[in-house]
Design a protein around this motif. Structure first.
Motif, PDB file in Angstrom:
ATOM      1  N   HIS A  56      50.211  33.986  39.996  1.00 48.83           N
ATOM      2  CA  HIS A  56      49.834  34.207  38.562  1.00 48.83           C
ATOM      3  C   HIS A  56      50.534  33.075  37.611  1.00 48.83           C
ATOM      4  O   HIS A  56      51.479  32.542  37.781  1.00 48.83           O
ATOM      5  CB  HIS A  56      50.725  35.477  38.212  1.00 48.83           C
ATOM      6  CG  HIS A  56      50.395  36.606  39.073  1.00 48.83           C
ATOM      7  ND1 HIS A  56      49.358  37.301  39.174  1.00 48.83           N
ATOM      8  CD2 HIS A  56      51.233  37.181  40.184  1.00 48.83           C
ATOM      9  CE1 HIS A  56      49.277  38.461  40.160  1.00 48.83           C
ATOM     10  NE2 HIS A  56      50.402  38.243  40.589  1.00 48.83           N
ATOM     11  N   GLN A  57      49.538  32.941  36.754  1.00 50.14           N
ATOM     12  CA  GLN A  57      49.899  31.775  35.503  1.00 50.14           C
ATOM     13  C   GLN A  57      51.018  32.393  34.559  1.00 50.14           C
ATOM     14  O   GLN A  57      51.674  31.771  33.933  1.00 50.14           O
ATOM     15  CB  GLN A  57      48.747  31.262  34.992  1.00 50.14           C
ATOM     16  CG  GLN A  57      47.782  30.528  36.024  1.00 50.14           C
ATOM     17  CD  GLN A  57      48.604  29.110  36.687  1.00 50.14           C
ATOM     18  OE1 GLN A  57      49.328  28.437  36.064  1.00 50.14           O
ATOM     19  NE2 GLN A  57      48.597  29.074  37.873  1.00 50.14           N
ATOM     20  N   ASP A  58      50.808  33.705  34.209  1.00 50.81           N
ATOM     21  CA  ASP A  58      51.761  34.406  33.438  1.00 50.81           C
ATOM     22  C   ASP A  58      52.003  35.693  33.703  1.00 50.81           C
ATOM     23  O   ASP A  58      51.406  36.222  34.701  1.00 50.81           O
ATOM     24  CB  ASP A  58      51.195  34.162  31.768  1.00 50.81           C
ATOM     25  CG  ASP A  58      49.878  34.808  31.615  1.00 50.81           C
ATOM     26  OD1 ASP A  58      49.935  35.832  32.362  1.00 50.81           O
ATOM     27  OD2 ASP A  58      49.128  34.170  31.150  1.00 50.81           O
ATOM     28  N   LEU A  59      52.880  36.393  33.027  1.00 58.01           N
ATOM     29  CA  LEU A  59      53.176  37.808  33.317  1.00 58.01           C
ATOM     30  C   LEU A  59      52.351  39.012  32.794  1.00 58.01           C
ATOM     31  O   LEU A  59      52.328  39.976  33.110  1.00 58.01           O
ATOM     32  CB  LEU A  59      54.636  38.098  32.999  1.00 58.01           C
ATOM     33  CG  LEU A  59      55.582  37.322  33.862  1.00 58.01           C
ATOM     34  CD1 LEU A  59      56.886  37.635  32.777  1.00 58.01           C
ATOM     35  CD2 LEU A  59      55.768  37.496  35.135  1.00 58.01           C
ATOM     36  N   ASN A  60      51.245  38.400  31.966  1.00 60.18           N
ATOM     37  CA  ASN A  60      50.122  39.391  31.677  1.00 60.18           C
ATOM     38  C   ASN A  60      49.366  40.406  32.855  1.00 60.18           C
ATOM     39  O   ASN A  60      49.363  41.592  32.786  1.00 60.18           O
ATOM     40  CB  ASN A  60      49.405  39.037  30.765  1.00 60.18           C
ATOM     41  CG  ASN A  60      49.719  38.325  29.470  1.00 60.18           C
ATOM     42  OD1 ASN A  60      50.858  38.984  28.942  1.00 60.18           O
ATOM     43  ND2 ASN A  60      49.400  37.288  28.729  1.00 60.18           N
ATOM     44  N   GLU A  61      49.159  39.549  33.830  1.00 61.42           N
ATOM     45  CA  GLU A  61      48.436  40.387  34.817  1.00 61.42           C
ATOM     46  C   GLU A  61      49.217  41.322  35.624  1.00 61.42           C
ATOM     47  O   GLU A  61      48.647  42.306  35.906  1.00 61.42           O
ATOM     48  CB  GLU A  61      47.996  39.334  35.828  1.00 61.42           C
ATOM     49  CG  GLU A  61      46.955  38.238  35.468  1.00 61.42           C
ATOM     50  CD  GLU A  61      46.692  37.057  36.261  1.00 61.42           C
ATOM     51  OE1 GLU A  61      46.561  37.527  37.820  1.00 61.42           O
ATOM     52  OE2 GLU A  61      46.714  36.121  36.165  1.00 61.42           O
ATOM     53  N   LEU A  62      50.554  40.880  35.738  1.00 61.79           N
ATOM     54  CA  LEU A  62      51.383  41.788  36.231  1.00 61.79           C
ATOM     55  C   LEU A  62      51.712  42.647  35.468  1.00 61.79           C
ATOM     56  O   LEU A  62      51.979  44.246  35.823  1.00 61.79           O
ATOM     57  CB  LEU A  62      52.832  41.071  36.828  1.00 61.79           C
ATOM     58  CG  LEU A  62      52.546  40.325  37.901  1.00 61.79           C
ATOM     59  CD1 LEU A  62      53.924  39.368  38.223  1.00 61.79           C
ATOM     60  CD2 LEU A  62      52.118  41.044  39.172  1.00 61.79           C
ATOM     61  N   ASN A  63      51.849  42.813  34.335  1.00 64.64           N
ATOM     62  CA  ASN A  63      52.069  43.747  33.016  1.00 64.64           C
ATOM     63  C   ASN A  63      51.041  44.740  33.189  1.00 64.64           C
ATOM     64  O   ASN A  63      51.391  46.027  33.283  1.00 64.64           O
ATOM     65  CB  ASN A  63      52.087  43.084  31.835  1.00 64.64           C
ATOM     66  CG  ASN A  63      52.779  44.127  30.893  1.00 64.64           C
ATOM     67  OD1 ASN A  63      53.527  45.064  30.980  1.00 64.64           O
ATOM     68  ND2 ASN A  63      51.911  44.015  29.654  1.00 64.64           N
ATOM     69  N   ALA A  64      49.751  44.330  33.297  1.00 69.33           N
ATOM     70  CA  ALA A  64      48.671  45.189  33.363  1.00 69.33           C
ATOM     71  C   ALA A  64      48.579  45.972  34.643  1.00 69.33           C
ATOM     72  O   ALA A  64      48.165  47.350  34.658  1.00 69.33           O
ATOM     73  CB  ALA A  64      47.282  44.486  33.409  1.00 69.33           C
ATOM     74  N   TYR A  65      48.979  45.437  35.740  1.00 73.60           N
ATOM     75  CA  TYR A  65      49.011  46.307  36.910  1.00 73.60           C
ATOM     76  C   TYR A  65      50.216  47.179  36.939  1.00 73.60           C
ATOM     77  O   TYR A  65      49.857  48.547  37.178  1.00 73.60           O
ATOM     78  CB  TYR A  65      49.297  45.523  38.134  1.00 73.60           C
ATOM     79  CG  TYR A  65      49.145  46.114  39.469  1.00 73.60           C
ATOM     80  CD1 TYR A  65      47.791  46.587  40.096  1.00 73.60           C
ATOM     81  CD2 TYR A  65      50.420  46.599  40.173  1.00 73.60           C
ATOM     82  CE1 TYR A  65      47.841  47.471  41.198  1.00 73.60           C
ATOM     83  CE2 TYR A  65      50.320  47.418  41.117  1.00 73.60           C
ATOM     84  CZ  TYR A  65      48.992  47.526  41.725  1.00 73.60           C
ATOM     85  OH  TYR A  65      49.058  48.441  42.844  1.00 73.60           O
ATOM     86  N   VAL A  66      51.229  47.001  36.402  1.00 75.46           N
ATOM     87  CA  VAL A  66      52.432  48.023  36.605  1.00 75.46           C
ATOM     88  C   VAL A  66      52.033  48.996  35.362  1.00 75.46           C
ATOM     89  O   VAL A  66      52.295  50.311  35.725  1.00 75.46           O
ATOM     90  CB  VAL A  66      53.664  46.951  35.895  1.00 75.46           C
ATOM     91  CG1 VAL A  66      54.790  48.081  35.919  1.00 75.46           C
ATOM     92  CG2 VAL A  66      53.950  46.302  37.162  1.00 75.46           C
ATOM     93  N   SER A  67      51.333  48.585  34.194  1.00 80.99           N
ATOM     94  CA  SER A  67      51.063  49.601  33.111  1.00 80.99           C
ATOM     95  C   SER A  67      49.935  50.682  33.843  1.00 80.99           C
ATOM     96  O   SER A  67      50.081  51.883  33.539  1.00 80.99           O
ATOM     97  CB  SER A  67      50.529  48.930  32.068  1.00 80.99           C
ATOM     98  OG  SER A  67      51.376  47.962  31.279  1.00 80.99           O
ATOM     99  N   SER A  68      49.033  50.076  34.665  1.00 80.64           N
ATOM    100  CA  SER A  68      47.971  51.015  35.453  1.00 80.64           C
ATOM    101  C   SER A  68      48.687  52.041  36.321  1.00 80.64           C
ATOM    102  O   SER A  68      48.010  52.951  36.425  1.00 80.64           O
ATOM    103  CB  SER A  68      46.942  50.250  36.021  1.00 80.64           C
ATOM    104  OG  SER A  68      47.430  49.923  37.058  1.00 80.64           O
TER     105      SER A  68
END
Length: 108
Positions: A56-68
């Motif tokens: 990942h380039q930033d934490l936004n992708e991980l944030n989206a997954y954890v939120s989902s």
């Protein structure tokens, strides 16, 4: 930090475990070593004991997954993977918390 918690330990585990085997979107060793954020995951399939890696380039992708994993639309789905270890700039990090943003239910 324990040597078993180090970035290189997880990279070596991943490379030894998978060898020449592939999985969807498997990054190359060079990509893993140069990524700013590397996540190692347990797969939902309990028969699979090997970690998979995502970059990942930033934490936004991980944030989206954890939120989902918490927020869903009328369907309960089992997460495809669970986070085993997270590294930012090769340093181990942990998720310290999750912030919920609430809204009133809209009436039809």
């Amino acid at each position: 930090m324990n040597a078993n918690d180090s970035f290189m330990h997880y990279v070596e585990l991943h490379e030894r475990a998978w060898g020449m085997d592939k999985y969807p979107d498997r990054p190359s060793l060079q990509q893993v070593l140069s990524a700013p954020i590397v996540a190692f995951w347990y797969l939902h399939d309990r028969r699979e004991s090997r970690y998979v890696a995502s970059l990942h380039q930033d934490l936004n992708e991980l944030n989206a997954y954890v939120s989902s994993m918490v927020v869903h639309n009328s369907k309960v789905r089992v997460p495809e993977r669970r986070l085993a270890r997270l590294f930012v700039n090769r340093r181990p990090v942990v998720i310290k918390g999750v912030r919920l943003i609430l809204a009133e239910v809209e009436k039809p």
